[in-house]
Design a protein around this motif. Structure first.
Motif, PDB file in Angstrom:
ATOM      1  N   LEU A   1      17.940 -15.191  31.684  1.00 12.26           N
ATOM      2  CA  LEU A   1      19.002 -15.945  31.949  1.00 12.26           C
ATOM      3  C   LEU A   1      18.889 -17.481  31.401  1.00 12.26           C
ATOM      4  CD1 LEU A   1      18.895 -14.596  35.492  1.00 12.26           C
ATOM      5  CD2 LEU A   1      21.048 -15.201  34.616  1.00 12.26           C
TER       6      LEU A   1
ATOM      7  N   LEU B   1      21.283 -15.357  28.825  1.00 12.30           N
ATOM      8  CA  LEU B   1      22.522 -15.570  29.063  1.00 12.30           C
ATOM      9  C   LEU B   1      23.218 -16.995  28.748  1.00 12.30           C
ATOM     10  CD1 LEU B   1      25.481 -14.491  30.236  1.00 12.30           C
ATOM     11  CD2 LEU B   1      24.555 -14.924  32.403  1.00 12.30           C
ATOM     12  N   LEU B   2      22.364 -17.937  29.421  1.00 13.88           N
ATOM     13  CA  LEU B   2      22.724 -19.082  29.163  1.00 13.88           C
ATOM     14  C   LEU B   2      22.835 -19.526  27.872  1.00 13.88           C
ATOM     15  CD1 LEU B   2      21.212 -21.405  31.983  1.00 13.88           C
ATOM     16  CD2 LEU B   2      23.208 -20.298  31.769  1.00 13.88           C
TER      17      LEU B   2
ATOM     18  N   ARG C   1      26.043 -18.161  26.274  1.00 13.28           N
ATOM     19  CA  ARG C   1      26.948 -19.041  26.457  1.00 13.28           C
ATOM     20  C   ARG C   1      27.221 -20.371  25.639  1.00 13.28           C
ATOM     21  NH1 ARG C   1      26.699 -18.518  33.149  1.00 13.28           N
ATOM     22  NH2 ARG C   1      27.482 -16.479  33.283  1.00 13.28           N
TER      23      ARG C   1
ATOM     24  N   ARG D   1      35.480 -23.839  35.968  1.00 11.62           N
ATOM     25  CA  ARG D   1      33.816 -24.342  35.915  1.00 11.62           C
ATOM     26  C   ARG D   1      33.286 -24.540  34.745  1.00 11.62           C
ATOM     27  NH1 ARG D   1      29.286 -19.533  36.665  1.00 11.62           N
ATOM     28  NH2 ARG D   1      27.279 -21.007  36.045  1.00 11.62           N
TER      29      ARG D   1
ATOM     30  N   TYR E   1      22.129 -27.088  34.703  1.00 13.98           N
ATOM     31  CA  TYR E   1      21.627 -25.717  34.186  1.00 13.98           C
ATOM     32  C   TYR E   1      21.223 -25.778  32.638  1.00 13.98           C
ATOM     33  CZ  TYR E   1      23.643 -23.283  38.003  1.00 13.98           C
ATOM     34  OH  TYR E   1      23.930 -22.572  39.243  1.00 13.98           O
TER      35      TYR E   1
ATOM     36  N   ASP F   1      29.572 -22.574  40.055  1.00 13.00           N
ATOM     37  CA  ASP F   1      28.659 -21.133  40.226  1.00 13.00           C
ATOM     38  C   ASP F   1      28.626 -20.745  41.874  1.00 13.00           C
ATOM     39  OD1 ASP F   1      27.027 -19.040  40.187  1.00 13.00           O
ATOM     40  OD2 ASP F   1      25.374 -20.297  39.240  1.00 13.00           O
TER      41      ASP F   1
ATOM     42  N   ILE G   1      31.932 -12.023  37.761  1.00  8.01           N
ATOM     43  CA  ILE G   1      31.238 -13.015  38.334  1.00  8.01           C
ATOM     44  C   ILE G   1      29.781 -13.083  39.004  1.00  8.01           C
ATOM     45  CG2 ILE G   1      33.104 -14.655  38.755  1.00  8.01           C
ATOM     46  CD1 ILE G   1      32.198 -14.999  41.630  1.00  8.01           C
TER      47      ILE G   1
END
Ligand SMILES: NC(=O)C1=CN([C@@H]2O[C@H](COP(=O)(O)OP(=O)(O)OC[C@H]3O[C@@H](n4cnc5c(N)ncnc54)[C@H](O)[C@@H]3O)[C@@H](O)[C@H]2O)C=CC1
Ligand SMILES: CC(C)CC(=O)C(=O)O
Ligand SMILES: [Mg+2]
Length: 361
Positions: free
Chosen positions: A86, A92-93, A96, A134, A141, A248, A280
């Protein structure tokens, strides 16, 4: 022109729920003439195990050239505590931010058939339709400095930084207002401006941006109150716009108003309208491999993909109608079934939605 969709199943229940989405896309292709081609790639823990990196260069490159990306979920105990799947520089981040997906749309809509599954009384949630906007590529993050450092006295200190530039705040607020203009024209900006300077700036910028949307009403709410109001009287909200972390957390809470976290889809969009679509929820390791996950959030994410990235709103409507029809027939996965009532598995729910789609053709 044929559109390219990159499929990223990921970890835990990810492959199970994405398999149902692929069935749905196949049905749209074969029975409804949707011009798409799909390709699958590795991400998350699965990619780390196979290729030594949770976001292989090839996956990011494929994502950048795809018209849209469909993701299941990533992460799980095998890759904790660092959660390599993540982190911002990877996983994942990284995906994104690598795609510039700053706008995360999380619609919390109650299907009337699930009123009894909501954590709130049916009369409090009847007609619930909130859009949570969001911010997705900034905030705590991603902020620097971050990490765990050892102080001179030998004690360790962990730190993360909440950072937003004015332009980052402005662009997400504009997304929120533009969405609000097509719905109830009310935007609630959620912050913690009473204690966090960064969100004091957020409030100031949101107020300035609101001046360009005189047909919309802007309100501000502190995040602690917003959490309380969501579970007290959620229908007071139309569009909520907020930071990465607040969004989140609030969207997980909002999910339960619709019956289950397994019901909430999302779209993550960049400035070019390219998007990644994912439920989500996370990889749900506690139910992985049991054919027990609710695939509807993922199927509804496909609907968002058709609407926001592929220019196929009619197909999106068809999927949403098929989900509604299946719920109307009384089909429930365990998470949305009444206590003690029988439930169907992931595959049976996915098949039922495909059947309902075909039946309506
Ligand atoms: N977008 C992503 O890929 C995300 C990944 N994660 C990762 O997922 C892993 C598990 O995280 P958790 O905090 O447990 O959150 P989670 O969302 O995976 O699960 C929370 C609870 O909701 C249930 N649940 C989730 N999705 C469901 C579905 N479709 N149907 C029925 N029940 C469902 C789970 O069984 C669990 O009891 C962690 O490694 C976390 O870092 C967490 C959130 C988002
Ligand atoms: C990497 C996390 C922020 C994932 C998550 O919980 C989410 O996007 O909802
Ligand atoms: Mg989350």
């Amino acid at each position: 022109m044929t559109k390219k969709i990159l499929i990223l199943p990921g970890d835990g229940i990810g492959p199970e729920i994405v398999a149902e989405a692929v069935k749905l896309l196949d049905c749209l292709r074969t029975d409804f003439g949707l011009a798409i081609e799909t390709e699958e790639a590795l991400v998350g823990g699965a990619a780390y195990d196979a290729a030594g990196h949770p976001l292989p260069d090839q996956t990011l490159a494929l994502a950048k050239t795809a018209d849209a990306v469909l993701l299941g979920a990533v992460g799980g105990p095998k890759w904790e505590p660092l959660e390599i799947a993540l982190r911002p520089e990877k996983g994942l981040l990284g995906l994104r931010s690598g795609l510039g997906l700053f706008a995360n749309l999380r619609p919390a809509i109650l299907y009337p058939q699930l009123a009894e599954a909501s954590t709130l009384k049916p009369e409090v949630v009847a007609g619930l339709d909130i859009m949570i906007v969001r911010e997705l590529t900034g905030g705590i993050y991603f902020g620097e400095p971050r990490g765990v450092e050892t102080l001179a006295n030998g004690e360790r200190r962990g730190l993360n930084s909440l950072v937003y530039t004015e332009s980052e705040i402005e662009r997400i607020c504009r997304v929120a207002f533009e969405i609000a203009q097509k719905r109830g024209r009310r935007v609630c900006s959620v912050d913690k401006a009473n204690v966090l300077e960064c969100t004091e700036l957020w409030r100031e910028v949101a107020t300035r941006v609101a001046g360009d949307y005189p047909d919309c009403e802007l309100s501000h709410m502190y995040v602690d109150n917003a959490a309380m109001q969501l579970v007290r009287a959620p229908k007071q909200f139309d569009v909520m716009v907020t930071t990465n972390m607040f969004g989140d957390i609030l969207s997980d809470a909002a999910a339960m108003l619709t019956g289950s976290i397994g019901m909430l889809p999302s779209a993550s969009l960049n400035a070019d309208g390219q998007g990644m679509y994912e439920p989500i929820h996370g990889s749900a390791p506690d139910i992985a491999g049991q054919d027990a996950a609710n695939p509807l959030a993922t199927l509804l994410s496909v609907a968002m993909m058709l609407r926001y990235s592929l220019g196929e709103p009619d197909h999106a409507d068809r999927i949403e109608a098929a989900v509604s029809a299946v719920l109307e027939r009384g089909l429930r996965t365990k998470d949305i079934a009444a206590p003690g009532a029988s439930a169907v598995g992931t595959r049976a729910m996915g098949d039922a939605v495909v059947d309902a789609l075909r039946a309506a053709s």
